[in-house]
Design an enzyme around this catalytic site. Structure first.
Site, PDB file in Angstrom:
ATOM      1  N   HIS A   1     -45.092  70.089 -23.784  1.00 15.03           N
ATOM      2  CA  HIS A   1     -45.606  69.613 -25.066  1.00 15.03           C
ATOM      3  C   HIS A   1     -45.600  68.085 -25.084  1.00 15.03           C
ATOM      4  O   HIS A   1     -45.147  67.460 -24.122  1.00 15.03           O
ATOM      5  CB  HIS A   1     -44.835  70.199 -26.242  1.00 15.03           C
ATOM      6  CG  HIS A   1     -43.389  69.803 -26.326  1.00 15.03           C
ATOM      7  ND1 HIS A   1     -42.443  70.214 -25.411  1.00 15.03           N
ATOM      8  CD2 HIS A   1     -42.712  69.020 -27.217  1.00 15.03           C
ATOM      9  CE1 HIS A   1     -41.256  69.723 -25.742  1.00 15.03           C
ATOM     10  NE2 HIS A   1     -41.403  68.985 -26.826  1.00 15.03           N
TER      11      HIS A   1
ATOM     12  N   HIS B   1     -44.121  65.623 -26.957  1.00 16.41           N
ATOM     13  CA  HIS B   1     -43.070  64.712 -27.410  1.00 16.41           C
ATOM     14  C   HIS B   1     -42.698  63.716 -26.306  1.00 16.41           C
ATOM     15  O   HIS B   1     -42.638  64.057 -25.127  1.00 16.41           O
ATOM     16  CB  HIS B   1     -41.852  65.496 -27.872  1.00 16.41           C
ATOM     17  CG  HIS B   1     -42.034  66.106 -29.227  1.00 16.41           C
ATOM     18  ND1 HIS B   1     -41.220  67.092 -29.723  1.00 16.41           N
ATOM     19  CD2 HIS B   1     -42.949  65.864 -30.207  1.00 16.41           C
ATOM     20  CE1 HIS B   1     -41.627  67.434 -30.940  1.00 16.41           C
ATOM     21  NE2 HIS B   1     -42.675  66.708 -31.244  1.00 16.41           N
TER      22      HIS B   1
ATOM     23  N   ASP C   1     -40.004  62.304 -25.317  1.00 16.78           N
ATOM     24  CA  ASP C   1     -38.864  62.536 -24.419  1.00 16.78           C
ATOM     25  C   ASP C   1     -39.188  63.561 -23.340  1.00 16.78           C
ATOM     26  O   ASP C   1     -38.346  63.853 -22.490  1.00 16.78           O
ATOM     27  CB  ASP C   1     -37.614  62.939 -25.210  1.00 16.78           C
ATOM     28  CG  ASP C   1     -37.739  64.275 -25.914  1.00 16.78           C
ATOM     29  OD1 ASP C   1     -38.815  64.555 -26.489  1.00 16.78           O
ATOM     30  OD2 ASP C   1     -36.769  65.054 -25.903  1.00 16.78           O
ATOM     31  N   HIS C   2     -40.424  64.085 -23.350  1.00 22.61           N
ATOM     32  CA  HIS C   2     -40.878  65.004 -22.312  1.00 22.61           C
ATOM     33  C   HIS C   2     -42.028  64.430 -21.489  1.00 22.61           C
ATOM     34  O   HIS C   2     -42.363  64.983 -20.445  1.00 22.61           O
ATOM     35  CB  HIS C   2     -41.318  66.333 -22.938  1.00 22.61           C
ATOM     36  CG  HIS C   2     -40.192  67.097 -23.550  1.00 22.61           C
ATOM     37  ND1 HIS C   2     -39.672  68.258 -23.002  1.00 22.61           N
ATOM     38  CD2 HIS C   2     -39.446  66.860 -24.655  1.00 22.61           C
ATOM     39  CE1 HIS C   2     -38.672  68.695 -23.759  1.00 22.61           C
ATOM     40  NE2 HIS C   2     -38.520  67.852 -24.763  1.00 22.61           N
TER      41      HIS C   2
ATOM     42  N   HIS D   1     -42.557  74.689 -32.411  1.00 22.24           N
ATOM     43  CA  HIS D   1     -41.930  73.366 -32.297  1.00 22.24           C
ATOM     44  C   HIS D   1     -43.015  72.291 -32.400  1.00 22.24           C
ATOM     45  O   HIS D   1     -42.891  71.328 -33.158  1.00 22.24           O
ATOM     46  CB  HIS D   1     -41.193  73.278 -30.968  1.00 22.24           C
ATOM     47  CG  HIS D   1     -40.503  71.978 -30.718  1.00 22.24           C
ATOM     48  ND1 HIS D   1     -39.438  71.538 -31.472  1.00 22.24           N
ATOM     49  CD2 HIS D   1     -40.725  71.011 -29.774  1.00 22.24           C
ATOM     50  CE1 HIS D   1     -39.036  70.365 -31.020  1.00 22.24           C
ATOM     51  NE2 HIS D   1     -39.800  70.025 -29.988  1.00 22.24           N
TER      52      HIS D   1
ATOM     53  N   ASP E   1     -39.023  73.268 -25.312  1.00 20.00           N
ATOM     54  CA  ASP E   1     -38.216  73.186 -26.528  1.00 20.00           C
ATOM     55  C   ASP E   1     -38.497  74.356 -27.471  1.00 20.00           C
ATOM     56  O   ASP E   1     -38.230  74.261 -28.670  1.00 20.00           O
ATOM     57  CB  ASP E   1     -38.505  71.879 -27.270  1.00 20.00           C
ATOM     58  CG  ASP E   1     -37.816  70.675 -26.648  1.00 20.00           C
ATOM     59  OD1 ASP E   1     -37.169  70.842 -25.601  1.00 20.00           O
ATOM     60  OD2 ASP E   1     -37.952  69.568 -27.195  1.00 20.00           O
TER      61      ASP E   1
ATOM     62  N   HIS F   1     -32.912  71.034 -22.909  1.00 19.30           N
ATOM     63  CA  HIS F   1     -31.854  70.273 -23.576  1.00 19.30           C
ATOM     64  C   HIS F   1     -30.514  70.985 -23.426  1.00 19.30           C
ATOM     65  O   HIS F   1     -30.451  72.220 -23.368  1.00 19.30           O
ATOM     66  CB  HIS F   1     -32.145  70.111 -25.073  1.00 19.30           C
ATOM     67  CG  HIS F   1     -33.240  69.145 -25.376  1.00 19.30           C
ATOM     68  ND1 HIS F   1     -33.028  67.784 -25.446  1.00 19.30           N
ATOM     69  CD2 HIS F   1     -34.558  69.343 -25.615  1.00 19.30           C
ATOM     70  CE1 HIS F   1     -34.174  67.184 -25.741  1.00 19.30           C
ATOM     71  NE2 HIS F   1     -35.116  68.106 -25.841  1.00 19.30           N
TER      72      HIS F   1
END
Length: 259
Positions: A56, A58, A60-61, A112, A133, A171
């Site tokens: 996805h 985001h 942090d990915h 998410h 996530d 995570h």
């Protein structure tokens, strides 16, 4: 089956590095930061990073994608989303791809985020899932873009994969998730035992992953929204009767957000 290595990033992210020990090729999953991957490649110069898989959009990915692509020339697979730079192959539900000798199935799992996808490999005797996530060990992702209905359906879809499917999420949330699960189902012995094991692992600084579909179905409240103890807990917290399924899921997801 590829070898999985968890590279730590930020406070609690894992970048999964999948590698084929025969071809010496590697694939990084959700590299929010390029540095852990580059560091690993520096310590293992025989390996070549040939691909990146994204679940996805985001940051942090995805934050390390362009750096890694520039440094290695690898190809990038991910969900169709104009906010993600560097994707070579945009994927949708039902697509398949071959990487490291594995056939991967793409599963749309919105909730998410609306673009979230998961990757499933139905390897004989060793199936595995990259869940991003969406499905965590003991929990699930927050509803940043999707609805409770979407997330519940996505989780149910993953819960119907074979029980022996290994789950690689992104995570280290397992301890906190299981503490919440214990609050939802205080009499669930499977949760109690799993939490004890996880707390010991975390005291030693060890990873709690991968999980499995079978273990999640016994201990993850978000996959147990049709079970009477979870429905009763959701009803108590919401202050009104919650029906099995989506209503119960929505109530415990809201509860988890403030837990």
């Amino acid at each position: 089956m590829p070898t999985f290595t968890a590279l730590r990033a930020f406070e609690d992210n894992y970048i999964w590095l999948l590698r084929n020990e025969d071809t010496l090729q590697a694939v990084a999953v959700d590299p929010g930061d390029a540095r852990p991957v580059i560091s690993w490649l520096g310590r293992h110069p025989d390996y070549q990073l040939t691909g990146i898989l994204l679940t996805h959009h985001h940051r942090d990915h995805t934050g390390g994608v362009l750096t890694l692509k520039g440094a290695t020339g690898c190809k990038v697979w991910g969900p169709a989303n104009e906010n993600i730079q560097g994707i070579d192959h945009a994927l949708a539900d039902g697509d398949t791809l071959s990487l490291l000798g594995c056939e991967l199935q793409v599963m749309a799992v919105p909730g998410h985020t609306l673009d979230h996808i998961a990757y499933y490999c139905d390897a004989p005797g060793e199936p595995w899932l990259l869940s991003g996530d969406t499905l965590f060990a003991g929990g699930c992702g927050r509803l940043f873009e999707g609805t409770a209905q979407q997330m519940h359906e996505s989780l149910q879809r993953l819960a119907h994969l074979p029980d022996d499917t290994s789950i690689y999420c992104t995570h280290e949330y397992t301890q906190a998730n299981l503490r919440f699960a214990r609050a939802v189902e205080p009499d669930n012995d499977d949760i109690r035992v799993r939490l004890e094991v996880v707390e010991e692992l975390r005291r030693d600084g060890r990873i709690t992953l991968p999980s499995s579909v079978a273990l999640e179905k016994r201990t993850n409240p978000f996959l147990r929204c049709d079970q009477p103890p979870v429905i009763e807990a959701a009803t108590r917290h919401a202050g009104r009767a919650t029906a099995p399924g989506v209503e119960t899921f929505a109530a415990i997801r809201a509860w988890k957000d403030i837990f």
